[in-house]
Design an enzyme around this catalytic site. Structure first.
Site, mmCIF file in Angstrom:
data_model
loop_
_atom_site.group_PDB
_atom_site.id
_atom_site.type_symbol
_atom_site.label_atom_id
_atom_site.label_comp_id
_atom_site.label_asym_id
_atom_site.label_seq_id
_atom_site.Cartn_x
_atom_site.Cartn_y
_atom_site.Cartn_z
ATOM 1 N N LYS A 168 0.794 -1.143 -0.015
ATOM 2 C CA LYS A 168 -0.154 0.003 0.093
ATOM 3 C C LYS A 168 0.981 1.267 0.016
ATOM 4 O O LYS A 168 0.509 2.346 -0.716
ATOM 5 C CB LYS A 168 -0.703 0.141 1.275
ATOM 6 C CG LYS A 168 -1.868 1.365 1.276
ATOM 7 C CD LYS A 168 -2.124 1.607 2.699
ATOM 8 C CE LYS A 168 -1.239 2.839 3.349
ATOM 9 N NZ LYS A 168 -1.957 3.280 4.365
ATOM 10 N N ASN A 169 1.858 1.220 0.910
ATOM 11 C CA ASN A 169 2.632 2.428 1.113
ATOM 12 C C ASN A 169 3.699 2.726 -0.236
ATOM 13 O O ASN A 169 4.021 3.998 -0.339
ATOM 14 C CB ASN A 169 3.519 2.245 2.276
ATOM 15 C CG ASN A 169 2.568 2.584 3.511
ATOM 16 O OD1 ASN A 169 1.506 3.082 3.459
ATOM 17 N ND2 ASN A 169 2.975 2.086 4.644
ATOM 18 N N ARG A 225 -4.047 10.760 4.375
ATOM 19 C CA ARG A 225 -2.961 11.907 4.587
ATOM 20 C C ARG A 225 -1.942 12.053 3.165
ATOM 21 O O ARG A 225 -1.388 12.790 2.836
ATOM 22 C CB ARG A 225 -2.223 11.739 5.580
ATOM 23 C CG ARG A 225 -1.087 12.342 5.833
ATOM 24 C CD ARG A 225 -0.355 12.373 7.362
ATOM 25 N NE ARG A 225 0.794 13.354 7.452
ATOM 26 C CZ ARG A 225 0.583 14.676 7.674
ATOM 27 N NH1 ARG A 225 -0.820 14.919 8.025
ATOM 28 N NH2 ARG A 225 1.486 15.496 7.585
ATOM 29 N N CYS A 239 -5.277 8.788 9.593
ATOM 30 C CA CYS A 239 -5.229 8.251 10.764
ATOM 31 C C CYS A 239 -4.915 9.363 11.787
ATOM 32 O O CYS A 239 -3.928 9.978 11.710
ATOM 33 C CB CYS A 239 -4.466 6.969 10.908
ATOM 34 S SG CYS A 239 -5.124 5.518 10.160
ATOM 35 N N ARG A 290 2.053 14.929 12.853
ATOM 36 C CA ARG A 290 2.560 14.624 11.407
ATOM 37 C C ARG A 290 2.590 16.150 10.480
ATOM 38 O O ARG A 290 1.995 15.743 9.492
ATOM 39 C CB ARG A 290 1.825 13.622 10.840
ATOM 40 C CG ARG A 290 2.007 12.289 11.594
ATOM 41 C CD ARG A 290 1.795 10.843 10.625
ATOM 42 N NE ARG A 290 0.319 10.832 10.267
ATOM 43 C CZ ARG A 290 -0.302 9.703 9.646
ATOM 44 N NH1 ARG A 290 0.691 8.859 9.130
ATOM 45 N NH2 ARG A 290 -1.357 9.883 9.356
ATOM 46 N N ASP A 315 4.677 1.278 12.020
ATOM 47 C CA ASP A 315 3.415 0.642 11.596
ATOM 48 C C ASP A 315 3.468 -0.870 12.028
ATOM 49 O O ASP A 315 2.069 -1.332 12.028
ATOM 50 C CB ASP A 315 3.436 0.432 10.127
ATOM 51 C CG ASP A 315 2.942 1.826 9.634
ATOM 52 O OD1 ASP A 315 2.443 2.592 10.217
ATOM 53 O OD2 ASP A 315 3.004 2.213 8.211
ATOM 54 N N ILE A 352 8.214 7.719 16.566
ATOM 55 C CA ILE A 352 7.955 8.368 15.364
ATOM 56 C C ILE A 352 6.675 9.198 15.688
ATOM 57 O O ILE A 352 6.554 10.478 15.410
ATOM 58 C CB ILE A 352 7.814 7.073 14.614
ATOM 59 C CG1 ILE A 352 8.910 6.381 14.402
ATOM 60 C CG2 ILE A 352 7.486 7.548 13.114
ATOM 61 C CD1 ILE A 352 10.206 6.969 13.854
ATOM 62 N N ARG A 403 -8.385 -0.025 4.960
ATOM 63 C CA ARG A 403 -7.433 1.070 4.221
ATOM 64 C C ARG A 403 -6.161 0.508 3.821
ATOM 65 O O ARG A 403 -5.387 0.919 3.022
ATOM 66 C CB ARG A 403 -7.251 2.461 5.266
ATOM 67 C CG ARG A 403 -8.444 3.423 5.400
ATOM 68 C CD ARG A 403 -8.091 4.411 6.092
ATOM 69 N NE ARG A 403 -6.732 5.178 5.648
ATOM 70 C CZ ARG A 403 -5.673 5.390 6.349
ATOM 71 N NH1 ARG A 403 -5.864 5.282 7.536
ATOM 72 N NH2 ARG A 403 -4.692 5.877 5.733
#
Length: 422
Positions: free
Chosen positions: A22-23, A92, A116, A121, A306, A328, A398
């Site tokens: 996904k990322n 985002r 999220c 961020r 994650d 993070i 998602r």
């Protein structure tokens, strides 16, 4: 609203195939804005965020067709320089259109992004990078306005190795003739996969021994043809789920080196893990005394933020005390109170979570607060005695393709339920 109904405990057994990342898919899809030529991507997962990205591209002047995990993006008309808040608030990563739009049009108007609720961020690292390239960035009624008379190559030093900023600045710089250097750039595999996709379009990008991204910008890029890399977070999630349920699972079509620290931790905990060409085999041997191994989240190649939430669920099942330090995001323990509802012993002290593991978990009604926290609850429910109900699974949708089918294929008793449709 969909929820998951899960009956536990269960020991996961069998094989599971990992989807495309996904990322990695999201920025690569947005990189199609850099050209009018056709772009073909394979191994694109069928996810809520991916479909939101398709809508973004369509709104900006692209045509997208999607079938069998293959996305074909073609030009549908003039490229537009702004997107609606209704789309951006859902994800985002929508802000990643800023770099390509700035490169192509010399302007972009993007609402401040959503996604999220796991922390502030800020996008200031992105904007400072754009300013180094010659843009002027201002805000107006919740939108960020980015404009440039002329863009120029530059040396950019990121104050933090932000994945998003590295991606955005890189996508802008590939269309600025001359050499741009990004120092302290993110090293995540998803960044590497975007670089590979951009190279397929003709971009000139290298990463030197110091980790600097060196871009020789060009006036135009050509068509793209690229297969998305395996999802390392989905891989890690199934590895952790197998460990938490004391299962015996083979994870296929993955890149084991992308989860090296996780694998090392699980071996130290007492699990048997064998990695090979595109697969990870994890199993628990009866009678082995397990122990918890704490973690601190860090940029890649450190432990992935994650995977922090799923890993917490695992630690709840291991006898003994352990710590998690989240370095993070400052608000990424929202799943902890839900795990406590299931019988976990967790204390939060600022950025540290203290876990006393080993007590049996019990089924409960819980609620997903974000993507990774939601899947942590799924793992806990697989370990818990009795039935669990997890609300707001749209968060999980998602980032995980066919997650209930994949877990069911490993022996989980899980079903999707919507009381409003009954």
């Amino acid at each position: 609203m969909d929820r998951f109904i899960i009956k536990g405990p269960v020991r996961l057994k069998g094989e599971v195939e990992i989807s495309g990342s996904k990322n990695a898919s999201l920025p690569i899809l947005m990189a199609t804005l850099l050209t009018d030529e056709p772009c073909v991507l394979t191994r694109v997962p069928d996810l809520r965020d991916v479909r939101t990205t398709f809508k973004l591209l369509t709104e900006l002047g692209k045509n997208v067709s999607y079938d069998g995990n293959m996305a074909v993006v073609t030009n549908a008309g003039p490229l537009k320089g702004s997107v609606s808040y209704d789309l951006v608030k859902q994800m985002r990563a929508s802000f990643w259109v800023a770099g390509p739009l700035l490169a192509r049009l010399k302007h972009a108007q993007i609402p401040l992004p959503g996604g999220c609720a796991i922390g502030v961020r800020p996008v200031d690292i992105h904007l400072k990078g754009f300013e180094k390239l010659g843009a002027v960035c201002t805000t107006l009624k919740g939108d960020i306005l980015i404009k440039a008379g002329e863009l120029k190559p530059a040396k950019i030093v990121l104050r933090f190795p932000s994945v998003g900023a590295t991606i955005n600045i890189m996508m802008c710089a590939v269309l600025i003739p001359g050499q741009t250097i990004i120092e302290n750039a993110a090293k995540e595999p998803e960044v590497d996969d975007l670089i590979a996709a951009l190279k397929s379009m003709g971009a000139d990008i290298t990463v030197d021994a110091q980790g600097r991204v060196i871009i020789e910008g060009k006036a135009a890029l050509g068509p793209m043809k690229h297969a998305v890399v395996a999802d390392r977070i989905e891989t890690g999630t199934f590895v952790i789920a197998a460990a938490a349920t004391r299962g015996d699972v083979i994870i296929k079509n993955c890149v084991p080196s992308h989860n090296e620290i996780l694998v090392e931790n699980l071996v130290e905990s007492g699990f048997e893990v064998v990695t090979g060409d595109g697969r990870i085999h994890i199993k628990y041997k009866e009678g082995v005394q397990l122990k918890p191994v704490g973690i601190r989240t860090m940029p890649y190649p450190g432990f992935a933020t994650d995977l922090q939430a799923p890993y917490m669920s695992l630690l709840c099942t291991l006898p003994g005390a352990s710590d998690i330090t989240e370095d993070i995001f400052e608000n990424r323990y929202m799943h902890a109170p839900e795990l406590v509802r299931m019988g976990a012993d967790i204390t939060i002290e600022k950025t540290m979570a203290k876990i006393k593991g080993g007590a049996p978990l019990s089924g409960a009604k819980v609620m997903a607060s974000d993507l990774r926290g939601g899947v942590a609850l799924v793992i806990a429910a697989l370990c818990a005695g009795g039935e669990s109900s997890i609300d707001r699974v749209y968060h999980i949708d998602r980032g995980y393709e066919n997650i209930e089918q994949k877990f069911a294929g490993l022996g989980a008793v899980i079903k999707r339920f919507n009381p409003e449709k009954q």
